[in-house]
Design a protein around this motif. Sequence first.
Motif, PDB file in Angstrom:
ATOM      1  N   THR A   1      61.840  29.134  52.323  1.00  0.00           N
ATOM      2  CA  THR A   1      60.761  29.065  51.328  1.00  0.00           C
ATOM      3  C   THR A   1      61.029  28.156  50.131  1.00  0.00           C
ATOM      4  O   THR A   1      60.083  27.832  49.409  1.00  0.00           O
ATOM      5  CB  THR A   1      60.454  30.468  50.785  1.00  0.00           C
TER       6      THR A   1
ATOM      7  N   HIS B   1      59.304  35.050  46.886  1.00  0.00           N
ATOM      8  CA  HIS B   1      59.735  35.679  48.135  1.00  0.00           C
ATOM      9  C   HIS B   1      61.050  36.431  47.956  1.00  0.00           C
ATOM     10  O   HIS B   1      61.227  37.521  48.509  1.00  0.00           O
ATOM     11  CB  HIS B   1      59.881  34.626  49.234  1.00  0.00           C
TER      12      HIS B   1
ATOM     13  N   THR C   1      61.366  40.299  48.527  1.00  0.00           N
ATOM     14  CA  THR C   1      62.286  40.721  49.595  1.00  0.00           C
ATOM     15  C   THR C   1      63.372  41.630  49.034  1.00  0.00           C
ATOM     16  O   THR C   1      63.735  42.638  49.666  1.00  0.00           O
ATOM     17  CB  THR C   1      62.934  39.494  50.262  1.00  0.00           C
TER      18      THR C   1
ATOM     19  N   TYR D   1      47.926  31.469  53.074  1.00  0.00           N
ATOM     20  CA  TYR D   1      49.099  32.306  53.351  1.00  0.00           C
ATOM     21  C   TYR D   1      49.513  33.052  52.092  1.00  0.00           C
ATOM     22  O   TYR D   1      49.848  34.249  52.132  1.00  0.00           O
ATOM     23  CB  TYR D   1      50.254  31.430  53.853  1.00  0.00           C
ATOM     24  N   ARG D   2      49.500  32.364  50.948  1.00  0.00           N
ATOM     25  CA  ARG D   2      49.884  32.973  49.674  1.00  0.00           C
ATOM     26  C   ARG D   2      48.957  34.136  49.340  1.00  0.00           C
ATOM     27  O   ARG D   2      49.398  35.190  48.860  1.00  0.00           O
ATOM     28  CB  ARG D   2      49.852  31.928  48.564  1.00  0.00           C
TER      29      ARG D   2
ATOM     30  N   LEU E   1      49.898  37.038  51.574  1.00  0.00           N
ATOM     31  CA  LEU E   1      51.169  37.628  51.146  1.00  0.00           C
ATOM     32  C   LEU E   1      50.987  38.466  49.883  1.00  0.00           C
ATOM     33  O   LEU E   1      51.523  39.571  49.778  1.00  0.00           O
ATOM     34  CB  LEU E   1      52.193  36.516  50.888  1.00  0.00           C
TER      35      LEU E   1
END
Length: 262
Positions: free
Chosen positions: A16, A26, A30, A248-249, A252
């Motif tokens: 990323t 991320h 995570t 995608y963002r 997410l």
Amino acid sequence: MDLIHAIIMGIVEGLTEFLPVSSTGHLILTAELLNFTGDRAKTFEVVIQLGAVLAVLVLYRNRFLKLLNFNFRKGSGLNALHIALAMLPAGLLGVLLHGVIKEYLFGPKTVLVGLVIGGVLMIIADKAKVPVKAEGLDDITYKQAFLIGCFQILSLWPGFSRSGSTISGGMLTGTSQKASAEFTFIVSVPIMMGASAVDLVGSREFLTLNDLPLFAIGLIAAFVVGMIAVVTFINMMKKIRLSWFAYYRFGLAALFAWIILF
């Protein structure tokens, strides 16, 4: 379990760091899922960023060597002055606001905000269809380099993404999508090295010899995956639109908002 976390975090960083999806965001999200938090974990995140930096240095080594040719005349191609102009805005504000940013902006909720707003900026850049004046790296002007650097200020907010901000800025100032991406990679190296050095000095009390295997594994994972990600991303930039990463963002952000808030 820490070694498994190190590998996972290293892979996430490598994948990323240079994609317009926010590596910091991320890593924070995570780390929350893995419960890998605290001062030791934050120091680890700084170390593995260096793995991603090394990946770019290896892949673009010839381009970096050319930057040592201090020919600043118009039409001389990409040189050190372009990099300095692009670094100046975010670098200056980053130094002045470093403590504020670390204290108030490094959290899951602020990352979600950055993911969404940064995605909106990427869609705007994609849809604006500004005429391309700089097709390749050597076509970028000093003015474009400085303006791209101004857009990079947005990346000081975790979740915005350095590459997302600068690629968007490049496209809005007439730089091709591919050249904007490559310029982002090159500019990010001195900025990330400087920021990592500052963070490591501030976190030196959390560095111990016992953690050396953990940090080394994370750094190596970030380096290997980072090299693969950079090459893949540049090839993707020839075929896909920037707005795809924005969607995608959004997905997410929605996923992690549900996990964190509910």
